[in-house]
Design a protein around this motif. Structure first.
Motif: not given
Length: 237
Positions: A106-122
């Motif tokens: 999920l953290l890697e997908t946050g980088d791939a999508t450009g989603s800072g929220l996904l990384k913070e949520w994970a």
């Protein structure tokens, strides 16, 4: 956010308060139709959480040796291989390893999508689960001498760890597990709705929607009297 994703957000049904019924639109199907490869991977990762729970139930609890997991081909081969180790690992060890790998993806997908929220949520969600696990181990008298040993390496590399002690302390006041789960799920929704306010008109709005939809469906599965109807109306995550 691209025009098609912005348009998609206008088509998706509004998410209700926790426990209220959702409109019968197939929200995840709409998201999959309009999304690129990285968001499709995110949808598959969220769906994989259900597969983890199914595996734990069928293989470890029911003892079904015929159970065969259904994992997306988009998930890395290394994750498929790790998932398959349920055949020769005990439940606690397997669950710890597979969820650590899931959150790392999920953290890697946050980088791939450009989603800072996904990384913070994970980071926020894994930290919460870790705190709850530590409390359960402590209550059972099985807490390791070094509690940090149960935290995966990728979490130790993060510069800031969320402080969930207030949530954990409040959860311990509930005598009914269902009420505790509802409290935690509401806390998760509150977190997402606060966080997404920083990311208006970005891919994070769609990511937040997907993450919150997952919570509503999870709560529905915990509520038999409401869950049956709700699960017929929306796509499972």
């Amino acid at each position: 956010m691209s025009d098609n994703l912005f348009y998609l957000l206008t088509l998706l049904p509004s998410l209700p308060n926790l426990g209220e019924p959702l409109a019968p639109e197939d929200a995840m199907a709409k998201i999959r139709e309009e999304s690129g490869e990285n968001l499709l991977l995110l949808a598959d990762l969220l769906d994989c959480e259900n597969e983890i729970e199914k595996c734990a139930f069928h293989y470890y609890i029911q003892g079904s040796r015929e159970y065969a997991p259904q994992l997306s081909e988009r998930l890395p081969e290394s994750f498929h291989e790790l998932f398959a180790t349920y055949h020769n690992r005990d439940e606690a060890d397997w669950m710890t390893a597979v969820y650590a790998a899931w959150f790392e993806l999920l953290l890697e997908t946050g980088d791939a999508t450009g989603s800072g929220l996904l990384k913070e949520w994970a980071k926020w969600e894994y930290s919460l689960r870790t705190r709850l696990r530590i409390e359960r181990l402590r209550a059972a008298g099985r807490l390791p001498a070094d509690p940090d040993s149960i935290v995966p390496e990728f979490m130790n590399e993060l510069t800031e760890q969320p402080d969930h002690q207030h949530l954990v302390d409040f959860v311990k006041t509930f005598s009914e597990p269902m009420r505790a789960e509802k409290f935690l799920d509401q806390a998760r929704i509150d977190y997402l709705r606060r966080a997404v306010a920083q990311f208006s008109f970005s891919v994070d709005e769609l990511v937040a929607y997907m993450l919150e939809l997952r919570i509503h469906l999870r709560y529905a599965r915990l509520s038999p009297e409401k869950g049956r109807k709700l699960l017929e109306e929306v796509t499972r995550l």
